[in-house]
Design a protein around this motif. Structure first.
Motif, PDB file in Angstrom:
ATOM      1  N   MET A   1       0.944  -1.158  -0.060  1.00 31.01           N
ATOM      2  CA  MET A   1       0.168  -0.022   0.088  1.00 31.01           C
ATOM      3  C   MET A   1       0.953   1.219   0.118  1.00 31.01           C
ATOM      4  SD  MET A   1      -3.029  -0.569   2.470  1.00 31.01           S
ATOM      5  CE  MET A   1      -4.329  -1.667   2.248  1.00 31.01           C
ATOM      6  N   ASN A   2       0.197   2.220  -0.677  1.00 35.11           N
ATOM      7  CA  ASN A   2       1.185   3.645  -0.716  1.00 35.11           C
ATOM      8  C   ASN A   2       0.937   4.273   1.010  1.00 35.11           C
ATOM      9  OD1 ASN A   2       1.334   3.186  -3.394  1.00 35.11           O
ATOM     10  ND2 ASN A   2      -0.674   4.068  -3.731  1.00 35.11           N
ATOM     11  N   THR A   3       1.703   5.173   0.915  1.00 33.50           N
ATOM     12  CA  THR A   3       1.795   6.181   2.230  1.00 33.50           C
ATOM     13  C   THR A   3       0.662   6.959   2.171  1.00 33.50           C
ATOM     14  OG1 THR A   3       3.220   7.647   1.189  1.00 33.50           O
ATOM     15  CG2 THR A   3       4.420   5.841   2.537  1.00 33.50           C
ATOM     16  N   LEU A   4       0.272   7.316   3.239  1.00 30.77           N
ATOM     17  CA  LEU A   4      -1.040   8.520   3.247  1.00 30.77           C
ATOM     18  C   LEU A   4      -0.491   9.994   3.213  1.00 30.77           C
ATOM     19  CD1 LEU A   4      -3.965   8.808   3.663  1.00 30.77           C
ATOM     20  CD2 LEU A   4      -3.769   8.902   6.207  1.00 30.77           C
ATOM     21  N   VAL A   5      -0.642  10.494   2.143  1.00 31.27           N
ATOM     22  CA  VAL A   5      -0.195  11.806   1.966  1.00 31.27           C
ATOM     23  C   VAL A   5      -1.351  12.661   1.175  1.00 31.27           C
ATOM     24  CG1 VAL A   5       2.303  11.774   2.033  1.00 31.27           C
ATOM     25  CG2 VAL A   5       0.931  11.362  -0.137  1.00 31.27           C
ATOM     26  N   ARG A   6      -1.502  13.903   1.278  1.00 37.89           N
ATOM     27  CA  ARG A   6      -2.431  14.709   0.553  1.00 37.89           C
ATOM     28  C   ARG A   6      -1.865  14.861  -0.700  1.00 37.89           C
ATOM     29  NH1 ARG A   6      -3.245  19.371   2.647  1.00 37.89           N
ATOM     30  NH2 ARG A   6      -1.467  19.387   4.029  1.00 37.89           N
ATOM     31  N   PRO A   7      -2.427  14.710  -1.935  1.00 33.87           N
ATOM     32  CA  PRO A   7      -1.305  14.963  -3.229  1.00 33.87           C
ATOM     33  C   PRO A   7      -1.615  16.484  -3.577  1.00 33.87           C
ATOM     34  CG  PRO A   7      -3.561  13.865  -3.711  1.00 33.87           C
ATOM     35  CD  PRO A   7      -3.543  13.817  -1.957  1.00 33.87           C
ATOM     36  N   ARG A   8      -0.452  17.031  -4.237  1.00 34.56           N
ATOM     37  CA  ARG A   8      -0.411  18.099  -4.858  1.00 34.56           C
ATOM     38  C   ARG A   8      -1.703  18.451  -6.142  1.00 34.56           C
ATOM     39  NH1 ARG A   8       3.700  21.337  -2.959  1.00 34.56           N
ATOM     40  NH2 ARG A   8       3.656  22.590  -4.915  1.00 34.56           N
ATOM     41  N   ASP A   9      -1.724  17.293  -6.708  1.00 30.58           N
ATOM     42  CA  ASP A   9      -2.676  17.359  -7.966  1.00 30.58           C
ATOM     43  C   ASP A   9      -4.126  16.647  -7.386  1.00 30.58           C
ATOM     44  OD1 ASP A   9      -0.949  18.723  -9.288  1.00 30.58           O
ATOM     45  OD2 ASP A   9       0.097  16.974 -10.078  1.00 30.58           O
ATOM     46  N   GLY A  10      -5.197  17.093  -8.039  1.00 32.56           N
ATOM     47  CA  GLY A  10      -6.328  16.280  -7.735  1.00 32.56           C
ATOM     48  C   GLY A  10      -7.154  16.840  -6.562  1.00 32.56           C
ATOM     49  N   ARG A  11      -6.560  17.800  -5.922  1.00 37.93           N
ATOM     50  CA  ARG A  11      -7.409  18.204  -4.606  1.00 37.93           C
ATOM     51  C   ARG A  11      -8.639  19.022  -5.135  1.00 37.93           C
ATOM     52  NH1 ARG A  11      -2.849  21.131  -0.727  1.00 37.93           N
ATOM     53  NH2 ARG A  11      -1.397  19.134  -0.246  1.00 37.93           N
ATOM     54  N   ILE A  12      -9.380  18.830  -4.086  1.00 38.07           N
ATOM     55  CA  ILE A  12     -10.889  19.961  -4.125  1.00 38.07           C
ATOM     56  C   ILE A  12     -10.717  21.017  -3.176  1.00 38.07           C
ATOM     57  CG2 ILE A  12     -13.388  19.779  -4.263  1.00 38.07           C
ATOM     58  CD1 ILE A  12     -13.138  18.256  -6.313  1.00 38.07           C
TER      59      ILE A  12
ATOM     60  N   GLY B   1      -9.015  20.279   0.611  1.00 35.39           N
ATOM     61  CA  GLY B   1      -7.698  19.989   1.307  1.00 35.39           C
ATOM     62  C   GLY B   1      -6.869  18.683   0.850  1.00 35.39           C
ATOM     63  N   GLY B   2      -7.391  18.145   0.134  1.00 31.51           N
ATOM     64  CA  GLY B   2      -6.755  16.745  -0.520  1.00 31.51           C
ATOM     65  C   GLY B   2      -7.051  16.060   0.255  1.00 31.51           C
ATOM     66  N   VAL B   3      -7.722  15.660   1.379  1.00 32.81           N
ATOM     67  CA  VAL B   3      -7.832  14.707   2.462  1.00 32.81           C
ATOM     68  C   VAL B   3      -8.460  13.512   1.602  1.00 32.81           C
ATOM     69  CG1 VAL B   3      -9.047  13.799   4.494  1.00 32.81           C
ATOM     70  CG2 VAL B   3      -8.038  16.039   4.284  1.00 32.81           C
ATOM     71  N   CYS B   4      -9.649  13.605   0.865  1.00 34.19           N
ATOM     72  CA  CYS B   4     -10.350  12.515   0.255  1.00 34.19           C
ATOM     73  C   CYS B   4      -9.571  11.953  -0.536  1.00 34.19           C
ATOM     74  CB  CYS B   4     -11.717  13.066  -0.078  1.00 34.19           C
ATOM     75  SG  CYS B   4     -12.880  13.186   1.039  1.00 34.19           S
ATOM     76  N   ALA B   5      -8.805  12.761  -1.617  1.00 32.74           N
ATOM     77  CA  ALA B   5      -7.905  12.354  -2.437  1.00 32.74           C
ATOM     78  C   ALA B   5      -7.005  11.449  -1.864  1.00 32.74           C
ATOM     79  CB  ALA B   5      -7.412  13.532  -3.357  1.00 32.74           C
ATOM     80  N   GLY B   6      -6.182  11.923  -0.945  1.00 31.88           N
ATOM     81  CA  GLY B   6      -5.123  11.019  -0.131  1.00 31.88           C
ATOM     82  C   GLY B   6      -5.645   9.753   0.206  1.00 31.88           C
ATOM     83  N   LEU B   7      -6.838   9.938   1.000  1.00 29.35           N
ATOM     84  CA  LEU B   7      -7.502   8.558   1.360  1.00 29.35           C
ATOM     85  C   LEU B   7      -7.632   7.637   0.299  1.00 29.35           C
ATOM     86  CD1 LEU B   7      -9.549   9.953   4.199  1.00 29.35           C
ATOM     87  CD2 LEU B   7      -7.716   8.412   4.741  1.00 29.35           C
ATOM     88  N   ALA B   8      -8.272   8.106  -0.712  1.00 28.92           N
ATOM     89  CA  ALA B   8      -8.463   7.269  -1.899  1.00 28.92           C
ATOM     90  C   ALA B   8      -7.263   6.764  -2.543  1.00 28.92           C
ATOM     91  CB  ALA B   8      -9.284   8.296  -3.000  1.00 28.92           C
ATOM     92  N   HIS B   9      -6.066   7.478  -2.852  1.00 29.07           N
ATOM     93  CA  HIS B   9      -4.887   6.868  -2.895  1.00 29.07           C
ATOM     94  C   HIS B   9      -4.227   5.956  -2.227  1.00 29.07           C
ATOM     95  CE1 HIS B   9      -0.490   7.221  -4.280  1.00 29.07           C
ATOM     96  NE2 HIS B   9      -1.039   7.268  -5.466  1.00 29.07           N
ATOM     97  N   ARG B  10      -4.322   6.145  -1.174  1.00 30.61           N
ATOM     98  CA  ARG B  10      -3.846   5.475  -0.139  1.00 30.61           C
ATOM     99  C   ARG B  10      -4.594   3.743  -0.071  1.00 30.61           C
ATOM    100  NH1 ARG B  10      -2.133   1.820   3.129  1.00 30.61           N
ATOM    101  NH2 ARG B  10      -1.526   2.064   5.170  1.00 30.61           N
ATOM    102  N   PHE B  11      -6.061   3.806  -0.306  1.00 29.43           N
ATOM    103  CA  PHE B  11      -6.666   2.497  -0.296  1.00 29.43           C
ATOM    104  C   PHE B  11      -7.133   1.835  -1.867  1.00 29.43           C
ATOM    105  CE2 PHE B  11      -7.265   4.335   3.830  1.00 29.43           C
ATOM    106  CZ  PHE B  11      -6.873   3.495   4.785  1.00 29.43           C
TER     107      PHE B  11
END
Length: 66
Positions: A1-12, A14-24
């Motif tokens: 699995m990937n690490t949990l970070v807020r991505p720079r691209d694809g934020r709406i 704060g990037g929390v949902c995008a980071g959680l989606a990427h992580r899981f």
């Protein structure tokens, strides 16, 4: 699995949902929709989002090597 970070691209917001989606391994819109649906239930969803926004580190900009 990937690490949990807020991505720079694809934020709406704060990037929390995008980071959680990427992580899981989910689509960001799926996580965003689940978050919005959870807001219909009583609970501290907005506070949890703000806390995660503060705690989850932002993705670092990659340095360009010459």
């Amino acid at each position: 699995m990937n690490t949990l970070v807020r991505p720079r691209d694809g934020r709406i917001l704060g990037g929390v949902c995008a980071g959680l989606a990427h992580r899981f391994g989910l689509q960001p819109w799926t996580v965003r929709a689940l978050f919005l649906l959870s807001c219909l239930l009583p609970g501290p969803q907005f506070i949890a989002y703000l806390v995660m926004w503060i705690i989850i580190p932002g993705e670092q900009q990659r340095s360009a090597t010459v």
